[in-house]
Scaffold this motif. Structure first.
Motif, PDB file in Angstrom:
ATOM      1  N   ARG A   4      33.595  31.671  53.708  1.00 24.01           N
ATOM      2  CA  ARG A   4      34.365  32.824  54.144  1.00 24.01           C
ATOM      3  C   ARG A   4      33.590  33.567  55.225  1.00 24.01           C
ATOM      4  O   ARG A   4      32.363  33.534  55.260  1.00 24.01           O
ATOM      5  CB  ARG A   4      34.656  33.768  52.966  1.00 24.01           C
ATOM      6  CG  ARG A   4      35.521  33.153  51.871  1.00 24.01           C
ATOM      7  CD  ARG A   4      35.966  34.195  50.861  1.00 24.01           C
ATOM      8  NE  ARG A   4      36.795  33.618  49.816  1.00 24.01           N
ATOM      9  CZ  ARG A   4      37.559  34.323  48.985  1.00 24.01           C
ATOM     10  NH1 ARG A   4      37.596  35.657  49.082  1.00 24.01           N
ATOM     11  NH2 ARG A   4      38.282  33.734  48.055  1.00 24.01           N
ATOM     12  N   GLN A   5      34.337  34.252  56.098  1.00 28.53           N
ATOM     13  CA  GLN A   5      33.724  35.027  57.158  1.00 28.53           C
ATOM     14  C   GLN A   5      32.938  36.183  56.567  1.00 28.53           C
ATOM     15  O   GLN A   5      33.434  36.910  55.701  1.00 28.53           O
ATOM     16  CB  GLN A   5      34.813  35.546  58.093  1.00 28.53           C
ATOM     17  CG  GLN A   5      34.282  36.120  59.394  1.00 28.53           C
ATOM     18  CD  GLN A   5      35.396  36.375  60.390  1.00 28.53           C
ATOM     19  OE1 GLN A   5      36.471  35.797  60.292  1.00 28.53           O
ATOM     20  NE2 GLN A   5      35.143  37.253  61.349  1.00 28.53           N
ATOM     21  N   ALA A 186      38.557  50.549  48.184  1.00 31.68           N
ATOM     22  CA  ALA A 186      37.926  50.618  49.501  1.00 31.68           C
ATOM     23  C   ALA A 186      37.878  49.267  50.213  1.00 31.68           C
ATOM     24  O   ALA A 186      37.376  49.181  51.331  1.00 31.68           O
ATOM     25  CB  ALA A 186      36.505  51.170  49.356  1.00 31.68           C
ATOM     26  N   PHE A 187      38.384  48.229  49.583  1.00 30.30           N
ATOM     27  CA  PHE A 187      38.278  46.881  50.170  1.00 30.30           C
ATOM     28  C   PHE A 187      38.971  46.793  51.531  1.00 30.30           C
ATOM     29  O   PHE A 187      38.422  46.230  52.486  1.00 30.30           O
ATOM     30  CB  PHE A 187      38.856  45.836  49.223  1.00 30.30           C
ATOM     31  CG  PHE A 187      37.940  45.454  48.075  1.00 30.30           C
ATOM     32  CD1 PHE A 187      36.767  46.148  47.832  1.00 30.30           C
ATOM     33  CD2 PHE A 187      38.276  44.396  47.234  1.00 30.30           C
ATOM     34  CE1 PHE A 187      35.927  45.792  46.771  1.00 30.30           C
ATOM     35  CE2 PHE A 187      37.449  44.033  46.177  1.00 30.30           C
ATOM     36  CZ  PHE A 187      36.285  44.727  45.944  1.00 30.30           C
ATOM     37  N   GLN A 188      40.178  47.310  51.624  1.00 28.57           N
ATOM     38  CA  GLN A 188      40.919  47.200  52.871  1.00 28.57           C
ATOM     39  C   GLN A 188      40.234  47.960  54.000  1.00 28.57           C
ATOM     40  O   GLN A 188      40.148  47.480  55.132  1.00 28.57           O
ATOM     41  CB  GLN A 188      42.354  47.707  52.691  1.00 28.57           C
ATOM     42  CG  GLN A 188      43.244  47.539  53.925  1.00 28.57           C
ATOM     43  CD  GLN A 188      43.393  46.097  54.364  1.00 28.57           C
ATOM     44  OE1 GLN A 188      43.399  45.181  53.534  1.00 28.57           O
ATOM     45  NE2 GLN A 188      43.519  45.877  55.658  1.00 28.57           N
ATOM     46  N   GLY A 196      31.346  42.916  55.784  1.00 27.47           N
ATOM     47  CA  GLY A 196      31.313  41.824  54.817  1.00 27.47           C
ATOM     48  C   GLY A 196      31.042  42.355  53.421  1.00 27.47           C
ATOM     49  O   GLY A 196      30.121  43.149  53.221  1.00 27.47           O
ATOM     50  N   LEU A 197      31.821  41.910  52.446  1.00 23.41           N
ATOM     51  CA  LEU A 197      31.685  42.390  51.069  1.00 23.41           C
ATOM     52  C   LEU A 197      31.022  41.335  50.178  1.00 23.41           C
ATOM     53  O   LEU A 197      31.503  40.207  50.065  1.00 23.41           O
ATOM     54  CB  LEU A 197      33.047  42.756  50.483  1.00 23.41           C
ATOM     55  CG  LEU A 197      33.764  43.953  51.108  1.00 23.41           C
ATOM     56  CD1 LEU A 197      35.088  44.202  50.391  1.00 23.41           C
ATOM     57  CD2 LEU A 197      32.887  45.205  51.055  1.00 23.41           C
ATOM     58  N   GLU A 263      39.501  40.104  51.004  1.00 24.71           N
ATOM     59  CA  GLU A 263      38.489  40.903  51.687  1.00 24.71           C
ATOM     60  C   GLU A 263      37.073  40.538  51.251  1.00 24.71           C
ATOM     61  O   GLU A 263      36.101  40.853  51.945  1.00 24.71           O
ATOM     62  CB  GLU A 263      38.715  42.391  51.407  1.00 24.71           C
ATOM     63  CG  GLU A 263      40.084  42.908  51.821  1.00 24.71           C
ATOM     64  CD  GLU A 263      41.070  42.891  50.666  1.00 24.71           C
ATOM     65  OE1 GLU A 263      42.045  43.669  50.721  1.00 24.71           O
ATOM     66  OE2 GLU A 263      40.867  42.097  49.706  1.00 24.71           O
ATOM     67  N   VAL A 264      36.937  39.897  50.115  1.00 23.21           N
ATOM     68  CA  VAL A 264      35.624  39.524  49.583  1.00 23.21           C
ATOM     69  C   VAL A 264      35.052  38.357  50.386  1.00 23.21           C
ATOM     70  O   VAL A 264      35.734  37.356  50.618  1.00 23.21           O
ATOM     71  CB  VAL A 264      35.735  39.133  48.091  1.00 23.21           C
ATOM     72  CG1 VAL A 264      34.452  38.472  47.599  1.00 23.21           C
ATOM     73  CG2 VAL A 264      36.078  40.349  47.250  1.00 23.21           C
TER      74      VAL A 264
END
Length: 311
Positions: A4-5, A186-188, A196-197, A263-264
């Protein structure tokens, strides 16, 4: 292993990484040996993992040293994230004047000349607004090439929003799991800013492995849990089992719930054995269906949102 990015860092990370707190730590009544730790790291790479999360205080420096030995000849294949604030001597301190020294000591233990990522390790809230000297130091270390990106390791959505809105951080590490879903608020916002999460504590300190019940006792950090909290965790685990696939391990389901969030970037369960490692990484095979994700979200909303389980 899917990649993932990693926010806007330009890097791609394995969607399941290795949380390296346990390397060199006490394990099954004894201490994990260096050779055991190196075996786990090598197996992780063999299975497609390229992201390794550590910190100076993990096993009082042994985690970084074991990673350094295991990754020395593979540095260009991996992404290493470490932290500042919890030190190898067991002390906790966030004096910004000691930040560069801490990084230099981590680099020496890790046998590398740069960290892909450096995180403030659960700092006081007032250090997250970008006005402290820490972020000037982090920018300096980035210009010097000692770190590639920086951010903070936190536990809540409020802390995330502070970092997102008031700093130029590219990375946030946050506690998130089936029982602790507040940070998803808060992910979005993080995604929109290209942050990056990294997801820590994905198995609720082992509770979502299914190994524990109301009679379980602990002699580590979990000893702070009261019998009432342990009973609540037992009850919530039983309800969780009503929604997830009974034909796969609880660990796999718990990790797939997290990976359902686009988002992760990566989730970092620890592993005390190759067997645990393989079970963790099996979560990259397949995905949790949207209905199950929604049921687990609804469960948290109705039972835990306003009465959270302390970690």
């Amino acid at each position: 292993m899917e990649k993932r990015q990693f926010g806007n860092t330009g890097k791609f990370v394995s969607e399941i990484g290795l949380g390296a707190w346990q390397l060199g730590n006490k394990n099954n009544g004894g201490e994990m040996t260096e050779s055991e730790g190196i075996e786990i790291v090598n197996k992780a790479i063999e299975l497609g993992c390229n992201f390794f999360d550590t910190a100076p205080n993990y096993a009082l420096g042994k985690s970084e040293r074991i990673l350094g030995k295991a990754l020395k000849d593979k540095r260009d294949q991996v992404i290493i994230s470490s932290k500042f604030g919890h030190h190898a001597n067991g002390e906790i301190g966030f004096d910004s004047n000691k930040l560069e020294q801490s990084v230099d000591e981590s680099l020496k233990r890790l046998q590398t000349d740069y960290l892909d990522c450096l995180l403030l390790h659960n700092p006081p809230f007032e250090y997250l607004n970008g006005e402290s000297d820490h972020f000037e130091e982090l920018e300096k270390l980035k210009r010097q090439g000692k770190i590639g990106a920086y951010g903070a390791s936190v536990d809540s959505s409020d802390e995330m929003f502070e970092v997102i809105n008031k700093t130029d951080s590219q990375v946030i590490e946050v506690m998130f799991n089936i029982f602790h879903q507040d940070p998803a608020r808060a992910f979005q916002a993080a995604h929109e800013k290209g942050i990056g999460l990294i997801i820590k504590v994905p198995l609720d300190s082992g509770w979502l492995s299914g190994k524990y019940n109301a009679q379980s006792t602990f002699d580590d950090i979990r000893s702070r849990w009261t019998p009432e909290i342990i009973q609540r965790r037992t009850n919530m685990l039983e309800e969780t089992k009503q929604y997830i696939n009974p034909n796969q391990s609880l660990v796999k389901s718990a990790l797939q719930f997290i990976l359902a969030y686009e988002e992760v970037a990566t989730v970092i369960p620890g592993a005390k054995s190759v067997q645990q490692l393989e079970e963790n990484f099996s979560a990259s095979e397949g995905a949790m269906d949207k209905e199950t994700v929604q049921q687990l979200q609804n469960m948290w909303e109705s039972q835990l949102k306003d009465s959270s389980l302390p970690w």
